[in-house]
Design an enzyme around this catalytic site. Structure first.
Site, short mmCIF file in Angstrom:
data_model
loop_
_atom_site.label_atom_id
_atom_site.label_comp_id
_atom_site.label_asym_id
_atom_site.label_seq_id
_atom_site.Cartn_x
_atom_site.Cartn_y
_atom_site.Cartn_z
N PRO A 1 9.73 50.38 28.53
CA PRO A 1 9.05 51.54 29.13
C PRO A 1 9.47 52.89 28.55
O PRO A 1 10.10 53.72 29.22
CB PRO A 1 9.43 51.43 30.61
CG PRO A 1 10.78 50.79 30.58
CD PRO A 1 10.77 49.83 29.42
N CYS A 2 9.06 53.15 27.32
CA CYS A 2 9.37 54.44 26.71
C CYS A 2 8.63 55.57 27.41
O CYS A 2 8.99 56.74 27.23
CB CYS A 2 9.05 54.42 25.22
SG CYS A 2 7.40 53.85 24.80
N HIS A 3 7.64 55.23 28.24
CA HIS A 3 6.93 56.28 28.99
C HIS A 3 7.79 56.89 30.09
O HIS A 3 7.45 57.94 30.62
CB HIS A 3 5.64 55.72 29.60
CG HIS A 3 5.87 54.60 30.57
ND1 HIS A 3 5.98 53.28 30.18
CD2 HIS A 3 6.03 54.60 31.93
CE1 HIS A 3 6.18 52.52 31.25
NE2 HIS A 3 6.22 53.30 32.31
#
Length: 364
Positions: A317-319
């Site tokens: 989850p780089c968001h």
């Protein structure tokens, strides 16, 4: 949107800008027409004084507004056009068929409408997708030992040179050289914020990206060079598993993923990606926070580069990582999706907490 309701002025600005980040989280009710719309509705935008904003479809309906017939807010954002869905289902039923424009027209579809719909959603035409499926099926037969001429005829190629050229273009090797070669499978996965492409072997997921990501073609080429494998359209166990897990995620019933991931990247990149997966849904961190998690406080820029090199969207989850000042920073799938995912996870966590409190109250 990040964790607080925007003012009506901000919402109106998003409406006039057709900001897709608000689709599913807010709707505009137009008092002069009695209808409610998505923020991305193609219709001419109403005047500010005629706009009332609601956070739910139920709120719009309860206030007496009708759904717009152009943007169809009752349907989930990202839901494929019915004609796209019907043609993809037909292709799934006959992947080795040699589809033509006549076949499309015989199904009652306008050719230009179909072409625009597929280009808008996948960046390629239906016939191009069908051709990739057909050549991919032939490649699967070849890797299993099927004679070249038999695979050629099964794929609908009358010309041996045409078949060879198609295989060479897709895999960079002649048909005869595919025998015994490992192939990766690629498939589209529908989500509420647009289709994603998943690529996997029979054991692990190698790539999961939004179909309209500009860097996707280069990422696929890099994956082919890294693995030495050809890629064909199709499905396997890891793709089926990630599709189910994404379904639960977007339904708001689960944010955990257990699909096995291929171990690409440098040692440092893998450490960063593991740290990202340790960030709980509903939380946001800065690049500095991630660097501190790794006990590498001076590696903030390296963390940011590793974040950008991630090829497994949502699962890694780089968001959930923002700039030091709390601003949205670069996201390959588009900043509007980053904002959408953060808000979706916030609501997911809030909803889970409410259900837990309800259950606790019922048993006390």
């Amino acid at each position: 949107m990040l964790f607080k309701r925007p003012t009506d002025d901000i919402l109106y600005e998003a409406l006039t800008g057709r900001d897709a980040a608000y689709d599913g989280f807010a709707y505009v009710c137009v008092t002069s027409t009695g209808i409610f719309c998505r923020f991305t509705c193609p219709a001419r935008k109403p005047k500010r004084e005629n706009c009332v904003f609601r956070e739910t479809i139920a709120g719009c309906l309860e206030a007496g507004f009708r759904p717009c017939k152009r943007c169809r807010p009752m349907l989930a954002y990202g839901e494929p056009d019915p004609l796209v869905k019907s043609l993809l289902e037909a292709l799934d039923a006959e992947p080795e068929r040699r589809w033509s424009e006549r076949d499309i027209a015989d199904r009652g579809h306008d050719l230009s409408t179909v072409r625009r719909a597929f280009q808008r959603r996948f960046g390629m035409s239906f016939l191009e997708i069908a051709r990739l499926r057909r050549v991919g099926k032939a490649a699967e037969h070849l890797t299993g030992g099927t004679p070249v001429i038999e695979a050629q005829l099964d794929a609908g190629f009358e010309s041996g040179s045409g078949f060879r050229a198609a295989v060479m273009q897709l895999f960079g090797e002649a048909p005869a050289h595919l025998r015994g070669k490992i192939l990766l499978k690629a498939a589209w996965i529908e989500t509420p914020i647009g289709p994603m492409m998943a690529i996997a072997d029979d054991h692990a997921l190698h790539l999961l990206e939004f179909a309209d990501r500009p860097a996707l073609p280069n990422e696929i080429l890099r994956l082919q060079r890294l693995t030495g494998c050809g890629i064909v359209m199709g499905r396997n166990g890891p793709i089926a598993q990630i599709e189910q897990e994404l379904g639960r995620y977007f339904a708001g019933t689960g944010a955990s993923f257990s699909t096995r991931l291929a171990g690409h990247g440098t040692d440092f990149e893998r450490q960063v990606w593991a740290a990202l997966r340790a960030i709980p849904a509903g939380s946001i961190h800065s690049y500095t926070d991630v660097a501190l998690m790794l006990d590498r406080p001076t590696a903030v820029r390296a963390v940011a580069r590793a974040n950008g090199a991630n090829q497994i969207a949502i699962v890694v989850p780089c968001h959930r990582v923002l700039g030091a000042d709390g601003s949205l920073t670069g996201y390959g799938g588009g900043l509007w999706r980053k904002r959408w995912l953060i808000e979706h996870e916030r609501r997911m966590v809030v909803g889970t907490g409410s259900r837990t409190e309800t259950r606790s109250g019922a048993t006390s």
